[in-house]
Motif scaffolding. Structure first.
Motif, PDB file in Angstrom:
ATOM      1  N   SER A  18       0.599 -13.815   2.268  1.00  0.00           N
ATOM      2  CA  SER A  18      -0.047 -13.088   3.365  1.00  0.00           C
ATOM      3  C   SER A  18      -0.043 -13.899   4.667  1.00  0.00           C
ATOM      4  CB  SER A  18      -1.477 -12.707   2.978  1.00  0.00           C
ATOM      5  OG  SER A  18      -2.217 -13.863   2.684  1.00  0.00           O
ATOM      6  N   PHE A  21       3.128 -13.266   6.447  1.00  0.00           N
ATOM      7  CA  PHE A  21       3.086 -11.983   7.150  1.00  0.00           C
ATOM      8  C   PHE A  21       2.240 -12.108   8.416  1.00  0.00           C
ATOM      9  CE2 PHE A  21       1.267  -7.889   8.196  1.00  0.00           C
ATOM     10  CZ  PHE A  21       2.416  -7.125   8.311  1.00  0.00           C
ATOM     11  N   THR A  55       1.343  -1.607   9.441  1.00  0.00           N
ATOM     12  CA  THR A  55       1.006  -1.122   8.099  1.00  0.00           C
ATOM     13  C   THR A  55       2.269  -0.633   7.404  1.00  0.00           C
ATOM     14  OG1 THR A  55      -1.155  -0.440   8.912  1.00  0.00           O
ATOM     15  CG2 THR A  55      -0.441   0.493   6.812  1.00  0.00           C
ATOM     16  N   ILE A  58       4.398  -3.418   6.264  1.00  0.00           N
ATOM     17  CA  ILE A  58       3.941  -3.962   4.979  1.00  0.00           C
ATOM     18  C   ILE A  58       4.528  -3.128   3.841  1.00  0.00           C
ATOM     19  CG2 ILE A  58       1.929  -4.262   3.477  1.00  0.00           C
ATOM     20  CD1 ILE A  58       0.313  -4.897   6.037  1.00  0.00           C
ATOM     21  N   SER A  59       4.445  -1.815   4.004  1.00  0.00           N
ATOM     22  CA  SER A  59       4.957  -0.927   2.952  1.00  0.00           C
ATOM     23  C   SER A  59       6.456  -1.113   2.743  1.00  0.00           C
ATOM     24  CB  SER A  59       4.694   0.537   3.325  1.00  0.00           C
ATOM     25  OG  SER A  59       3.340   0.743   3.582  1.00  0.00           O
ATOM     26  N   GLY A  60       7.164  -1.322   3.839  1.00  0.00           N
ATOM     27  CA  GLY A  60       8.620  -1.374   3.739  1.00  0.00           C
ATOM     28  C   GLY A  60       9.200  -2.761   3.581  1.00  0.00           C
ATOM     29  N   SER A  63      11.680  -3.704   0.788  1.00  0.00           N
ATOM     30  CA  SER A  63      13.058  -3.214   0.848  1.00  0.00           C
ATOM     31  C   SER A  63      13.758  -3.627   2.142  1.00  0.00           C
ATOM     32  CB  SER A  63      13.074  -1.693   0.739  1.00  0.00           C
ATOM     33  OG  SER A  63      12.328  -1.130   1.793  1.00  0.00           O
TER      34      SER A  63
ATOM     35  N   ARG B  70      -7.442  -6.519   9.258  1.00  0.00           N
ATOM     36  CA  ARG B  70      -7.251  -5.253   8.539  1.00  0.00           C
ATOM     37  C   ARG B  70      -5.887  -5.220   7.858  1.00  0.00           C
ATOM     38  NH1 ARG B  70      -8.798  -1.418  12.749  1.00  0.00           N
ATOM     39  NH2 ARG B  70      -6.619  -0.894  13.033  1.00  0.00           N
ATOM     40  N   LEU B  71      -4.883  -5.697   8.565  1.00  0.00           N
ATOM     41  CA  LEU B  71      -3.532  -5.669   8.000  1.00  0.00           C
ATOM     42  C   LEU B  71      -3.401  -6.604   6.799  1.00  0.00           C
ATOM     43  CD1 LEU B  71      -1.456  -5.594  11.304  1.00  0.00           C
ATOM     44  CD2 LEU B  71      -1.491  -3.823   9.553  1.00  0.00           C
ATOM     45  N   LEU B  72      -4.053  -7.727   6.890  1.00  0.00           N
ATOM     46  CA  LEU B  72      -3.963  -8.665   5.763  1.00  0.00           C
ATOM     47  C   LEU B  72      -4.644  -8.094   4.525  1.00  0.00           C
ATOM     48  CD1 LEU B  72      -4.406 -12.170   7.454  1.00  0.00           C
ATOM     49  CD2 LEU B  72      -2.323 -11.083   6.599  1.00  0.00           C
ATOM     50  N   THR B  74      -4.738  -4.948   3.877  1.00  0.00           N
ATOM     51  CA  THR B  74      -3.754  -3.974   3.388  1.00  0.00           C
ATOM     52  C   THR B  74      -2.620  -4.682   2.663  1.00  0.00           C
ATOM     53  OG1 THR B  74      -4.239  -2.623   5.320  1.00  0.00           O
ATOM     54  CG2 THR B  74      -2.244  -2.062   4.101  1.00  0.00           C
ATOM     55  N   PHE B  75      -2.200  -5.786   3.224  1.00  0.00           N
ATOM     56  CA  PHE B  75      -1.101  -6.558   2.634  1.00  0.00           C
ATOM     57  C   PHE B  75      -1.455  -6.973   1.206  1.00  0.00           C
ATOM     58  CE2 PHE B  75       1.318 -10.335   1.681  1.00  0.00           C
ATOM     59  CZ  PHE B  75       2.576 -10.060   2.199  1.00  0.00           C
ATOM     60  N   GLU B  76      -2.659  -7.494   1.056  1.00  0.00           N
ATOM     61  CA  GLU B  76      -3.094  -7.944  -0.279  1.00  0.00           C
ATOM     62  C   GLU B  76      -3.139  -6.766  -1.251  1.00  0.00           C
ATOM     63  OE1 GLU B  76      -3.406 -10.921  -1.081  1.00  0.00           O
ATOM     64  OE2 GLU B  76      -3.739 -12.055   0.749  1.00  0.00           O
ATOM     65  N   GLN B  78      -1.505  -3.886  -1.035  1.00  0.00           N
ATOM     66  CA  GLN B  78      -0.261  -3.169  -1.271  1.00  0.00           C
ATOM     67  C   GLN B  78       0.834  -4.023  -1.884  1.00  0.00           C
ATOM     68  OE1 GLN B  78       1.296  -0.751   1.787  1.00  0.00           O
ATOM     69  NE2 GLN B  78      -0.515   0.503   1.906  1.00  0.00           N
ATOM     70  N   THR B  79       0.518  -5.240  -2.195  1.00  0.00           N
ATOM     71  CA  THR B  79       1.532  -6.039  -2.879  1.00  0.00           C
ATOM     72  C   THR B  79       1.879  -5.326  -4.169  1.00  0.00           C
ATOM     73  OG1 THR B  79       0.636  -8.035  -1.940  1.00  0.00           O
ATOM     74  CG2 THR B  79       2.099  -8.282  -3.838  1.00  0.00           C
ATOM     75  N   LEU B  80       3.127  -4.909  -4.236  1.00  0.00           N
ATOM     76  CA  LEU B  80       3.512  -4.023  -5.331  1.00  0.00           C
ATOM     77  C   LEU B  80       3.500  -4.712  -6.682  1.00  0.00           C
ATOM     78  CD1 LEU B  80       6.488  -2.170  -3.691  1.00  0.00           C
ATOM     79  CD2 LEU B  80       4.218  -1.283  -4.171  1.00  0.00           C
ATOM     80  N   PHE B 203       7.519   4.485  -4.763  1.00  0.00           N
ATOM     81  CA  PHE B 203       6.987   3.895  -3.526  1.00  0.00           C
ATOM     82  C   PHE B 203       8.018   2.974  -2.890  1.00  0.00           C
ATOM     83  CE2 PHE B 203       4.210   1.163  -0.993  1.00  0.00           C
ATOM     84  CZ  PHE B 203       3.473   2.132  -0.344  1.00  0.00           C
ATOM     85  N   MET B 204       8.750   2.288  -3.729  1.00  0.00           N
ATOM     86  CA  MET B 204       9.808   1.404  -3.238  1.00  0.00           C
ATOM     87  C   MET B 204      10.875   2.222  -2.501  1.00  0.00           C
ATOM     88  SD  MET B 204      10.402  -1.890  -3.554  1.00  0.00           S
ATOM     89  CE  MET B 204       9.930  -2.562  -5.137  1.00  0.00           C
ATOM     90  N   SER B 207       9.732   3.183   0.830  1.00  0.00           N
ATOM     91  CA  SER B 207       9.850   2.045   1.742  1.00  0.00           C
ATOM     92  C   SER B 207      11.275   1.885   2.259  1.00  0.00           C
ATOM     93  CB  SER B 207       9.437   0.758   1.026  1.00  0.00           C
ATOM     94  OG  SER B 207       8.145   0.886   0.535  1.00  0.00           O
ATOM     95  N   GLN B 235       0.890   6.630   0.694  1.00  0.00           N
ATOM     96  CA  GLN B 235       0.203   5.339   0.562  1.00  0.00           C
ATOM     97  C   GLN B 235      -0.429   5.261  -0.825  1.00  0.00           C
ATOM     98  OE1 GLN B 235      -0.053   2.940   2.865  1.00  0.00           O
ATOM     99  NE2 GLN B 235       0.731   3.983   4.674  1.00  0.00           N
TER     100      GLN B 235
END
Lengths: 192, 391
Positions: A18, A21, A55, A58-60, A63, B70-72, B74-76, B78-80, B203-204, B207, B235
């Motif tokens: 993180s 990022f 955001t 992060i999702s993409g 890939s 906030r993004l971090l 989300t990052f944590e 959404q780690t797939l 989800f991949m 992306s 999401q």
């Protein structure tokens, strides 16, 4: 940010780091914010869309593939899509009035420096004459400081097209300033 | 007012001066090099200098920090999760699935050996002559996948295939809204059918598609583009399901049928209508749509509904079809309709929007590879299951 360092950070972020990022975010948040700000007429909306861009990044990220272009080129493309999507949700395309209302990417709220304020306001007014593409090129070239070739990569156009856009945009601004009776040399001198 | 003249030569001069000034040359130096261009060049260079020297507007530091936080988070979140290679199957099904896989393999090889056309069509693209063969064969795969309970896997794979076809069409410069539509349908089905194990895969894919969207601008005004944009808003929710923005409820049309469904049962079903041979959509109903799944909601954790559903649901049907809510054995499959609930903007009754596009043309992938994969996959699964059970 150097490309090698950026590549390393992207790889680390892909692996779930993180902090990597966060570094990418810190390096690119302002340019992305300004890019969006020049297209929407609302500071808060620009901030929300900036958040949305990251955001989605992060999702993409998993890939994302480095195709020889800077990471920010990818972010710009996401930003562009988000702005278009915002207008689409409103059921229309950006109109000239949206462009007029768009917040100028130059700082206008100075505690001091009246000349700077005047210059920024003059440019804001002059930039209304530009097309969407011309505005984008102006921002990337003169606000963000990208080289012509970098702008071409970011916008996925050839360098000659960017050169033409740049030329017409700069001359359109100059012509508008002249018509408005703005003395550019005086403004420049005032900034010194 | 005289319109200024522009020429490539002037563009080059401006660019050369900008580069030179960036390297330290003065305005005077540049103008001296191009005495015939001074009239326009001077003001152009002055404007450029002005823009370079003005401070750029910035997002205030507190806002940057707040957004980063906030993004971090989300990052944590959404780690797939790592995709599983093998899926442990319930013991009771392991043997059955292995047998099914063998049947599938025999069928696939039999067909392929018989004609060879399907094999040849495996890598065909939408504008190729054999593409219809590929799609037809895919419909068979879908039928079999449903029979063996792997529809989620197949649609996830088909969505990937549709995406690759879309890219191929873009490269060829022959991209059409119908290609986007095919991706939309496959992707939506994949999203709807995804369970906890296939969600990361889908989800991949989302992306992967997201950055591509902006390259499809020639189609930006099309409905298909808008629909894809909505699907790409997917999401992960905190409870691990997928959520995406819905299409606004469409106005009922003449061919809209009302379907009454027990609201407490489910808001989702997949129907496999049977088309009469060589039928084409017309004002005369020529197809019968038969729900394949009784609305038992066991496969639908993909959607989180916030509104309480009401009993009346509107199903928008594009093809003319008669819907029967009685589950029937599978006839010759030719069309699948995935129906999911959406919220109306006014918050009134949720409606069901049917992605009513012919299914035979929907399922697509290399039959040989896919079936072989399925067979190997299920065999491995069964073996893994057996291994796990060994003390």
């Amino acid at each position: 940010m150097e490309r090698a360092e950026e590549k390393k950070l992207i790889q680390q972020a892909k692996e779930g780091d993180s902090q990597a990022f966060a570094s990418l975010y810190q390096a690119h948040v302002q340019p992305i914010f300004r890019y969006i700000l020049a297209r929407v007429s609302d500071f808060e909306l620009a901030e929300d869309l900036t958040s949305d861009v990251f955001t989605r990044a992060i999702s993409g990220l998993a890939s994302y593939q480095d195709e020889g272009t800077p990471f920010i080129a990818w972010l710009y493309r996401i930003a562009h899509a988000r702005v278009i999507d915002t207008y689409r949700k409103k059921g229309r395309n950006p109109t000239p009035s949206d462009i007029e209302d768009a917040v100028v990417p130059f700082e206008t709220d100075f505690d001091e420096g009246l000349m700077q304020q005047e210059a920024a306001q003059a440019l804001k007014s002059a930039m209304r004459d530009l097309t969407e593409d011309q505005r984008t090129v102006i921002i990337l070239r003169f606000v963000e400081g990208y080289r012509l070739e970098q702008v071409a990569v970011i916008l996925k156009k050839n360098a000659n097209a960017i050169k033409a856009l740049q030329h017409r945009a700069v001359r359109a601004i100059a012509a508008r300033l002249e018509r408005n009776g703005v003395d550019i040399e005086t403004l420049l001198a005032g900034l010194s | 007012m005289i319109e200024p003249t522009y020429s490539p030569q002037q563009e080059n001069i401006l660019q050369a001066c900008l580069v030179a000034m960036q390297s330290g040359a003065s305005l005077k130096d540049c103008l001296a090099q191009y005495p015939n261009e001074v009239t326009w060049l001077k003001s152009a260079l002055l404007v450029s200098s002005l823009m370079v020297r003005l401070p750029a507007r910035e997002l205030p530091a507190p806002n940057v920090a707040r957004l980063e936080e906030r993004l971090l988070a989300t990052f944590e979140k959404q780690t797939l999760p790592k995709a599983k290679v093998l899926r442990p199957a319930p013991t009771i099904w392991a043997g059955w699935q292995r047998a099914a896989a063998m049947v599938v393999t025999v069928l696939a090889f039999g067909f392929l050996g018989g004609t060879g056309t399907v094999m040849a069509s495996a890598n065909s693209q939408p504008t190729d002559a054999l593409y219809s063969v590929k799609r037809a064969w895919e419909s068979v795969i879908v039928l079999i996948a449903e029979w063996i309970g792997r529809l989620d896997d197949v649609w996830a794979h088909l969505a990937q295939v549709r995406y690759e076809e879309l890219l191929a069409m873009r490269e060829r410069g022959t991209l059409q809204p119908e290609h986007l539509n095919a991706l939309n349908i496959a992707l939506e089905n994949a999203l709807l059918l995804a369970d906890s194990e296939t969600r990361p895969q889908v989800f991949m894919l989302v992306s992967q598609v997201q950055p591509t969207l902006s390259t499809l601008e020639p189609l930006a005004q099309s409905t298909e583009y808008s629909r894809l944009s909505l699907l790409l808003t997917v999401q992960f929710t905190p409870n691990g399901t997928l959520e995406w923005e819905s299409l606004p409820a469409e106005a009922p049309s003449d061919n809209t049928s009302n379907v009454l469904i027990d609201p407490t049962a489910t808001l989702f079903m997949v129907t496999l209508p049977t088309e009469t041979p060589a039928s084409t959509p017309s004002s005369t109903p020529t197809a019968t749509s038969t729900p394949r799944f009784a609305p038992t909601a066991t496969r639908i954790p993909a959607i989180t509904l916030t509104n309480t559903p009401t009993p009346t649901l509107t199903q928008i049907v594009i093809a003319t079809a008669t819907h029967t809510l009685t589950p029937l054995p599978l006839p010759g499959l030719s069309q699948t309709r995935v129906i999911r609930p959406t919220e109306t903007p006014s918050g009134t009754n949720p409606s069901i929007i049917s992605s009513a596009t012919p299914r035979p043309g929907d399922s697509q992938e290399s039959p040989f590879i896919r079936l072989t994969f399925e067979a190997v996959y299920m065999t491995q699964t069964a073996e893994a299951q057996a291994t796990e059970e060994t003390p």
